[in-house]
Design a protein around this motif. Structure first.
Motif, PDB file in Angstrom:
ATOM      1  N   ARG A  83      31.542  55.836  50.260  1.00 65.09           N
ATOM      2  CA  ARG A  83      31.359  55.302  51.619  1.00 65.09           C
ATOM      3  C   ARG A  83      30.209  56.019  52.324  1.00 65.09           C
ATOM      4  O   ARG A  83      29.390  55.407  52.998  1.00 65.09           O
ATOM      5  CB  ARG A  83      32.642  55.472  52.453  1.00 65.09           C
ATOM      6  CG  ARG A  83      33.780  54.554  52.040  1.00 65.09           C
ATOM      7  CD  ARG A  83      34.833  54.446  53.143  1.00 65.09           C
ATOM      8  NE  ARG A  83      35.570  55.684  53.410  1.00 65.09           N
ATOM      9  CZ  ARG A  83      36.609  56.114  52.680  1.00 65.09           C
ATOM     10  NH1 ARG A  83      37.014  55.441  51.633  1.00 65.09           N
ATOM     11  NH2 ARG A  83      37.231  57.232  53.000  1.00 65.09           N
ATOM     12  N   ASP A  86      26.836  54.852  51.088  1.00 64.20           N
ATOM     13  CA  ASP A  86      26.435  53.589  51.718  1.00 64.20           C
ATOM     14  C   ASP A  86      25.855  53.846  53.098  1.00 64.20           C
ATOM     15  O   ASP A  86      24.853  53.258  53.492  1.00 64.20           O
ATOM     16  CB  ASP A  86      27.652  52.659  51.893  1.00 64.20           C
ATOM     17  CG  ASP A  86      28.089  52.069  50.565  1.00 64.20           C
ATOM     18  OD1 ASP A  86      27.299  52.150  49.601  1.00 64.20           O
ATOM     19  OD2 ASP A  86      29.210  51.555  50.494  1.00 64.20           O
ATOM     20  N   LYS A  87      26.508  54.745  53.815  1.00 64.70           N
ATOM     21  CA  LYS A  87      26.138  55.001  55.202  1.00 64.70           C
ATOM     22  C   LYS A  87      24.810  55.753  55.304  1.00 64.70           C
ATOM     23  O   LYS A  87      23.976  55.434  56.137  1.00 64.70           O
ATOM     24  CB  LYS A  87      27.266  55.819  55.840  1.00 64.70           C
ATOM     25  CG  LYS A  87      27.184  55.956  57.327  1.00 64.70           C
ATOM     26  CD  LYS A  87      28.513  56.524  57.839  1.00 64.70           C
ATOM     27  CE  LYS A  87      28.321  57.267  59.135  1.00 64.70           C
ATOM     28  NZ  LYS A  87      29.538  57.993  59.518  1.00 64.70           N
ATOM     29  N   GLY A  89      22.520  56.311  52.773  1.00 63.73           N
ATOM     30  CA  GLY A  89      21.430  55.726  52.001  1.00 63.73           C
ATOM     31  C   GLY A  89      20.370  56.700  51.524  1.00 63.73           C
ATOM     32  O   GLY A  89      20.642  57.543  50.683  1.00 63.73           O
TER      33      GLY A  89
END
Ligand SMILES: [Zn+2]
Length: 141
Positions: A83, A86-87, A89
């Motif tokens: 997670r 994703d945040k 990057g």
């Protein structure tokens, strides 16, 4: 329960390091210092590790004293890292850029050569045979 917020580089590097392999708190401290170039205190690391454990993102093994405990990510912890990835990057990609190989036992940097051995099915790098032996004694029954 809201997810853990990662608000500084120390926390970010801590979870990144844990995503690579199990770590002792002091190893995390040393590595984060190296990566950030700033002094890191136990107060920045251990409460965060405790929080991760409370969320079941890490488990510990080893003796009860905090310096003797190795921390490793649980499956839930791996999802947490995914997670984050994703945040964050690009920042994540930069943080995990290729680096020198470290001895799996003493964490010293291996500039060239070193010693490789397969332990518990994983090919690990060590600075020397003695470290491989030490690691094997600690990690196999
Ligand atoms: Zn070594």
């Amino acid at each position: 329960m809201a997810d853990i917020e990662i608000k500084n580089m120390v926390k970010l590097f801590t979870v990144l390091l844990l995503s690579e392999k199990e770590q002792y708190g002091y190893e995390i401290m040393k590595e984060v210092e190296k990566k950030t170039g700033k002094k890191v205190s136990p107060g920045q690391i251990y409460p965060f590790l405790k929080q991760l454990k409370k969320y079941d993102y890490v488990e510990t093994k080893g003796r009860a004293e905090r310096d003797k405990q190795a921390y490793y990510l649980t499956p839930e912890g791996r999802k947490f890292v995914a997670r984050l990835s994703d945040k964050f990057g690009d920042m994540f990609a930069i943080a995990i850029k290729p680096k020198l190989t470290m001895c799996a036992h003493c964490s010293c940097e291996i500039y060239k050569g070193g010693y490789k051995e397969r332990i518990n099915g994983r090919l690990l790098s060590f600075c020397c045979e003695n470290c491989a032996k030490g690691y094997r004694m600690l990690n196999t029954q």
